[in-house]
Structure formats: C-alpha cells, structure tokens
Design an enzyme around this catalytic site. Structure first.
Site, PDB file in Angstrom:
ATOM      1  N   PRO A  43     -48.858  15.794 -11.716  1.00 28.66           N
ATOM      2  CA  PRO A  43     -50.117  16.256 -12.140  1.00 28.66           C
ATOM      3  C   PRO A  43     -50.149  17.510 -13.130  1.00 28.66           C
ATOM      4  O   PRO A  43     -50.899  17.584 -14.075  1.00 28.66           O
ATOM      5  CB  PRO A  43     -50.927  16.737 -10.739  1.00 28.66           C
ATOM      6  CG  PRO A  43     -50.012  15.854  -9.775  1.00 28.66           C
ATOM      7  CD  PRO A  43     -48.733  15.768 -10.224  1.00 28.66           C
ATOM      8  N   GLU A  44     -49.105  18.254 -12.854  1.00 32.10           N
ATOM      9  CA  GLU A  44     -48.743  19.396 -13.799  1.00 32.10           C
ATOM     10  C   GLU A  44     -47.257  19.565 -13.914  1.00 32.10           C
ATOM     11  O   GLU A  44     -46.530  19.259 -13.273  1.00 32.10           O
ATOM     12  CB  GLU A  44     -49.129  20.435 -13.062  1.00 32.10           C
ATOM     13  CG  GLU A  44     -50.752  20.840 -12.915  1.00 32.10           C
ATOM     14  CD  GLU A  44     -51.271  21.979 -12.255  1.00 32.10           C
ATOM     15  OE1 GLU A  44     -50.399  22.809 -12.103  1.00 32.10           O
ATOM     16  OE2 GLU A  44     -52.464  22.151 -11.998  1.00 32.10           O
ATOM     17  N   ASP A 254       8.324  -3.064  -0.561  1.00 26.37           N
ATOM     18  CA  ASP A 254       8.941  -3.550   0.638  1.00 26.37           C
ATOM     19  C   ASP A 254       7.792  -3.499   1.961  1.00 26.37           C
ATOM     20  O   ASP A 254       6.764  -2.793   1.553  1.00 26.37           O
ATOM     21  CB  ASP A 254      10.055  -2.686   1.078  1.00 26.37           C
ATOM     22  CG  ASP A 254      11.290  -3.078   0.493  1.00 26.37           C
ATOM     23  OD1 ASP A 254      11.327  -4.221  -0.026  1.00 26.37           O
ATOM     24  OD2 ASP A 254      12.329  -2.587   0.596  1.00 26.37           O
ATOM     25  N   LYS A 276       9.661  -8.674   4.426  1.00 21.16           N
ATOM     26  CA  LYS A 276       9.476  -9.556   5.419  1.00 21.16           C
ATOM     27  C   LYS A 276       8.208 -10.353   5.613  1.00 21.16           C
ATOM     28  O   LYS A 276       7.341  -9.687   5.734  1.00 21.16           O
ATOM     29  CB  LYS A 276       9.714  -9.056   6.713  1.00 21.16           C
ATOM     30  CG  LYS A 276      10.730  -9.886   7.676  1.00 21.16           C
ATOM     31  CD  LYS A 276      10.997  -9.350   9.147  1.00 21.16           C
ATOM     32  CE  LYS A 276      12.449  -8.915   8.976  1.00 21.16           C
ATOM     33  NZ  LYS A 276      12.691  -8.181  10.352  1.00 21.16           N
ATOM     34  N   GLY A 307      11.243   5.215   2.405  1.00 22.96           N
ATOM     35  CA  GLY A 307      12.187   6.244   2.306  1.00 22.96           C
ATOM     36  C   GLY A 307      13.190   6.415   1.159  1.00 22.96           C
ATOM     37  O   GLY A 307      12.467   6.646  -0.020  1.00 22.96           O
ATOM     38  N   ALA A 337      13.950   8.571   6.222  1.00 19.63           N
ATOM     39  CA  ALA A 337      13.151   8.532   7.439  1.00 19.63           C
ATOM     40  C   ALA A 337      13.997   9.645   8.269  1.00 19.63           C
ATOM     41  O   ALA A 337      12.969  10.133   8.824  1.00 19.63           O
ATOM     42  CB  ALA A 337      13.460   7.195   8.107  1.00 19.63           C
ATOM     43  N   MET A 389      17.342   1.722  12.086  1.00 19.14           N
ATOM     44  CA  MET A 389      17.249   0.489  12.810  1.00 19.14           C
ATOM     45  C   MET A 389      17.785   0.178  14.113  1.00 19.14           C
ATOM     46  O   MET A 389      18.640  -0.660  14.487  1.00 19.14           O
ATOM     47  CB  MET A 389      17.918  -0.539  11.655  1.00 19.14           C
ATOM     48  CG  MET A 389      17.094  -0.787  10.535  1.00 19.14           C
ATOM     49  SD  MET A 389      18.216  -1.647   9.130  1.00 19.14           S
ATOM     50  CE  MET A 389      19.260  -0.124   8.611  1.00 19.14           C
ATOM     51  N   GLY A 418       7.074   7.805  12.257  1.00 22.12           N
ATOM     52  CA  GLY A 418       7.477   9.029  11.683  1.00 22.12           C
ATOM     53  C   GLY A 418       6.553   9.391  10.519  1.00 22.12           C
ATOM     54  O   GLY A 418       6.462   8.480   9.621  1.00 22.12           O
TER      55      GLY A 418
HETATM   56  C1  SAM Z   1      16.038  -0.646   6.267  1.00 24.33           C
HETATM   57  S1  SAM Z   1      15.905   0.838   6.895  1.00 24.33           S
HETATM   58  C2  SAM Z   1      15.382   1.581   5.665  1.00 24.33           C
HETATM   59  C3  SAM Z   1      15.726   3.231   5.561  1.00 24.33           C
HETATM   60  C4  SAM Z   1      15.064   3.706   4.216  1.00 24.33           C
HETATM   61  N1  SAM Z   1      15.709   3.450   2.991  1.00 24.33           N
HETATM   62  C5  SAM Z   1      14.823   5.465   4.403  1.00 24.33           C
HETATM   63  O1  SAM Z   1      15.684   6.126   3.729  1.00 24.33           O
HETATM   64  O2  SAM Z   1      14.116   5.919   5.356  1.00 24.33           O
HETATM   65  C6  SAM Z   1      14.719   0.765   7.868  1.00 24.33           C
HETATM   66  C7  SAM Z   1      14.681   1.755   9.068  1.00 24.33           C
HETATM   67  O3  SAM Z   1      14.332   3.072   8.783  1.00 24.33           O
HETATM   68  C8  SAM Z   1      13.860   3.792   9.868  1.00 24.33           C
HETATM   69  N2  SAM Z   1      12.406   4.136   9.491  1.00 24.33           N
HETATM   70  C9  SAM Z   1      11.892   3.920   8.415  1.00 24.33           C
HETATM   71  N3  SAM Z   1      10.499   4.587   8.278  1.00 24.33           N
HETATM   72  C10 SAM Z   1      10.319   5.031   9.467  1.00 24.33           C
HETATM   73  C11 SAM Z   1       9.371   5.747  10.278  1.00 24.33           C
HETATM   74  N4  SAM Z   1       8.283   5.883   9.218  1.00 24.33           N
HETATM   75  N5  SAM Z   1       9.437   6.125  11.286  1.00 24.33           N
HETATM   76  C12 SAM Z   1      10.394   5.919  11.997  1.00 24.33           C
HETATM   77  N6  SAM Z   1      11.410   5.152  11.517  1.00 24.33           N
HETATM   78  C13 SAM Z   1      11.535   4.737  10.229  1.00 24.33           C
HETATM   79  C14 SAM Z   1      13.525   2.635  11.049  1.00 24.33           C
HETATM   80  O4  SAM Z   1      14.691   2.911  11.767  1.00 24.33           O
HETATM   81  C15 SAM Z   1      13.647   1.319  10.391  1.00 24.33           C
HETATM   82  O5  SAM Z   1      14.132   0.293  10.948  1.00 24.33           O
END
Ligand code: SAM
Length: 480
Positions: A43-44, A254, A276, A307, A337, A389, A418
């Site tokens: 209105p205004e 990966d 995988k 990692g 890791a 692993m 972790g």
């Molecule tokens: C094929 S290795 C690869 C390592 C990777 N290149 C690194 O430098 O951490 C995979 C393993 O790393 C470890 N891993 C990787 N990320 C992880 C996480 N967030 N918490 C616990 N373990 C982890 C586990 O033991 C897992 O089986």
C-alpha cells in the site's frame, strides 16, 4: 544437502516483492543487481523504494497483496512485517509453482538467499540453511578477504581470450594446462594488480607460442601422480595431494580411499575403482597396465592410495611399470596408517622411556601362511612394532612373539578405522589382546601396535566422534 545450489539468470524476468519497507528494499537492491524486472506490491513505499520508483527502476502496485499479482512471475519474495500476509503469499506462490522466499522464515520458503561474494562474473554464495548465520557471515568475511579484489577482471580478461586460445591450442588437455599455467603465472598476477589489460594481452602471444612448442613435444603423453590419501580423515590429505587431485583427468582409487577424498577431484574427472570387489581384486599387473594406457592416451592420472603409497602400498611396482614406458610421474607422500592411527589413538610411537625404535611390519602372510620376519628381533623390549594387515594373523603374531621371548604382559593395541569418526581402540597385553579384540568384534581395516607405548592410550587419548571434524564425520566408515 537440504538445498540445491543454482545461479538463476533473472535479467528482464518478472519478480514480485511483497512489502514496502527496508527489508523489502534490501531484497530489491539485490534483484536489481541481477537486472530483474521488479514489481513491488505494498500500500505504501518506504523512502528507499520510493526513490527507486521515482528513478524508474521498479514498478509499484499500491495495494494489499492479491493472488493475481503473482500471475506471470518467475519468483516471489514476501518481505512484509505481517506473518499472516507472508504465509498467504508463500501459499499462493507454492500453489502456482512459483519459487518463493519469505524473509527470515525458511519453513515457508522454497528458496533461500545466500550470503554472496560478488566479483562478477565470479560469484560465491554461502549458506548454512539458516542454522548458523554468524558462521555464514564469518565465512563470507574470510572469502571476501581471500578473493582478490580484481578477480572479476581476471575472469573477464580470460573470457576475452578463450576463442583465441581455443584456435591456437586445439588439444583440450593442452588448453587446460595453458589455463592452469596462466592463472598461476605472471599474466594473471598482472591483471590482478590492475595493469592495463591491453598491455597484458600483448604478452599472451608469447605465452601461447611457448605453450604450442611445449605441448607439441609431448602431445599424447600424459603423466601419473602417485598420491597418498592418508588413513581416512580427509583433513589429513596434503595440500600437494589436493592440488594433484583437482588437476587430474582420471583418478584410480583403492578401497581404503573415502568418498570425501574422492569428491575433491575435478567434477568431470573420470573415477576408476581398482580395489577389491566381493573378494576379487584387480591384479597388480592390470592396474600397472591401466596406468600406462591412460598416460599414453595423454591423460593426467592421479593414482590415489590409502595411507602412503610406498608403505605396503605397492607404489614401487607401479612406478617401475611407468618408468619402463618412459612415462613422467611424481610421488606425493601421504600420512600412513601407523602415524595416523597412533596420533588419533593418543599413542606416541616412540618414547624416551618405552621405545627407542619403531618397525613397520606386514602381517600379510605368504601363500604358505609363513610371515617372513625376524621374530626374535621383534620380540625384544624397548621398541614399538606396527603390524599392517595383522588382524587375520593376530593369533599367529602373538604366538610367535611369545615363543621368541616376549613377555605375556607386553602391552599392545588394535586400532580399527583409525582417524575416522568410527575409530575404535582396543588395548591389552599379548596374553589378553586376542580375547579383547574378538569380544569387541573388530574388523578390517585394523592396525596392531605392539609395545609399552600403547599403555599411554588411556591417559593421552583425545579423539572421539565428538572431537571429529565435520570432514571426518562426513567421511563415515571406511569400507572393509
Ligand atoms: C594394504 S595396507 C595399506 C597401507 C597404506 N599404504 C598406508 O600407508 O597406511 C592396508 C592396511 O593398512 C592398515 N590401515 C589402513 N588404513 C587404516 C585405518 N584407517 N585404520 C586402521 N588400519 C588401517 C590396515 O592394517 C590395513 O589392513
């Protein structure tokens, strides 16, 4: 995402603003900056809108709002100080399929208006969807300070060169590289510093000649960056990794790389999963061959690994394949890791009193089930051993350490997921750990840490879902 962010071209489009006061005037100002065709119903009119009417910038319907006022409108904004009127406008607009904003009422609004940083044609918009207006304002201030004042000039300048660059550099990857170099280089700096665009434009010719000869020599040959993505929390990615990721044409990743890390790649980059799938994995030879193929096609490839690529990541094998084919590569280290999990679990991997050395071991056994490690050395005191692993082989690892002289009360811990918001840490001794891990139902990915330093977890732990950053929370679980 509660709202879908879009930028709407409103030039010449009819927009209705209901309300004649100061709040309505602020919305009208913004709409006029986007060259909308604004009609104000009230209105205004207050002094600001009256002045705009006087200058012919807006149209005015001096009435109370009626639903017919919405006819033919693209957008509507309700900005009166009467809630019932605003709700009526919203209801009417909604029933006509017209997007509506009600000032300060997100429930009634179909769209909300973000805080904007205007360096036209560059526009940045920030919103918290109404949850945290002060935070939004802070972010806006930061962006205002961070974005160069003449960014818009730079965008316009590069826009004026696009046709020329496209003509001279016919190869799309070559053009992208030219522009990346351009924006990081002295020509862009000159524009941002306010130098005369005509003078800068003269230097573009020599940059193009340089680019033509540089890219002619390497046409068809791409490059590969082996990038460590860290253990999970996207906040642990390095700046270099982020840059490579954003420049890559293709990302090969990966299973341990989180979606939030992947989201940092260029939107049009191709993403190829090579981890995988249901118990099978791409063979290393397949991955090597794919890397070589993509690079020979002229692509910039980011090979993203959990990692660090050089720690149980088979990065060396991939580089060997690239080297054999003369393909250029670089390696960007990541947080492995061991350091990531230990940090987020409050376990210092070395300590003047408890551990003078640190060993990384793979717990992955060979086909015959035998781990090729020096158990006697690993069983000695005053050290920390990190088993990657190692979850599946946990009983073997513990049995071997005990058999080679490690005491049953030696402390140890397992960290699952972790650095992620879902992280869990289980501590114990070589005697109790297996039982504790089974009781907690820990799964992969998990890291085994053996050594007295793990006792410090109880006093030094700091990370929990509450302490997780937004990035970490968003990253969620790593897929096992
Ligand atoms: C094929 S290795 C690869 C390592 C990777 N290149 C690194 O430098 O951490 C995979 C393993 O790393 C470890 N891993 C990787 N990320 C992880 C996480 N967030 N918490 C616990 N373990 C982890 C586990 O033991 C897992 O089986």
């Amino acid at each position: 995402m509660e709202y879908f962010p879009i930028f709407l071209r409103l030039a010449g489009e009819p927009v209705l603003v209901v309300g004649g006061g100061e709040v309505a005037a602020r919305k009208v100002d913004l709409l006029l900056r986007a060259s909308a065709d604004v009609t104000v119903v009230a209105p205004e009119l207050g002094p600001r809108l009256a002045a705009l009417l006087q200058s012919g910038a807006i149209a005015h319907v001096a009435q109370e709002f009626q639903p017919e006022h919405l006819n033919g409108m693209r957008l509507a904004i309700a900005a009166t100080d009467r809630n019932a009127v605003n709700a009526w406008v919203a209801h009417q607009a909604e029933s006509r399929g017209i997007n509506v904003n009600v000032v300060d009422d997100r429930e009634l609004s179909r769209f909300i208006m973000p805080a904007i940083i205007d360096r036209s044609p560059i526009l940045a918009a920030v919103t918290s969807g109404g949850d945290a207006p002060v935070l939004t304002r802070r972010l806006r201030e930061k962006l205002e300070a961070f974005l160069p004042h003449r960014l818009g000039d730079l965008a316009k300048f590069s826009g004026s060169l696009r046709a020329l660059v496209k003509k001279r550099l016919t190869d799309a990857p070559a053009r992208r590289r030219f522009w990346e170099k351009f924006f990081d280089g002295p020509l862009a700096a000159d524009v941002l510093a306010g130098r005369d665009p005509a003078t800068v434009a003269r230097s573009v010719e020599s940059a193009l000649v340089q680019a033509e000869s540089a890219f002619a020599g390497q046409s068809g040959v791409g490059e590969v960056a082996l990038v460590g993505a860290g253990p999970g929390d996207p906040g642990l990615l390095t700046l270099r990794a982020l840059r490579v990721l954003q420049n890559a044409d293709v990302v090969l990743y990966d299973r341990l790389v989180s979606n939030d890390v992947l989201d940092l790649a260029r939107r049009d980059a191709e993403r190829i999963y090579v981890g995988k799938v249901a118990g099978t994995s791409s063979s290393q030879a397949d991955i090597n061959a794919l890397l070589v193929k993509l690079a020979l096609e002229g692509k910039r490839v980011c090979r993203l690994k959990g990692g660090d690529s050089f720690i149980f990541g088979r990065g060396g094998e991939e580089l060997e394949a690239l080297a054999q084919h003369g393909i250029r590569y670089e390696v960007v280290p990541g947080i492995t890791a061991a350091t990531g999990c230990a940090a987020y679990a409050g376990i210092p991997l070395t300590h003047r009193e408890h551990a003078q050395s640190l060993t990384f071991v793979t717990g992955h056994a060979k086909d015959d089930g035998d781990m090729q490690v020096d158990w006697e050395a690993l069983a000695r005191p005053n050290q920390t051993i990190v088993f990657y692993m190692g979850l599946k082989s946990l009983p073997t690892i513990i049995a071997q350490l005990l058999a080679h002289g490690a005491p049953g009360q030696r402390a140890a811990a397992v960290v699952e997921q972790g650095t992620c918001a879902t992280q869990r840490v289980v501590t114990g001794t070589l005697t109790t750990l297996e039982h504790e891990v089974a009781a907690a139902g820990l799964d992969s990915p998990s890291l085994l840490i053996v050594g007295e330093v793990t006792r410090l977890h109880e006093t030094l732990k700091w990370f929990s879902a509450e302490a997780a950053t937004d990035e970490t929370l968003a990253a969620g679980r790593l897929s096992a």
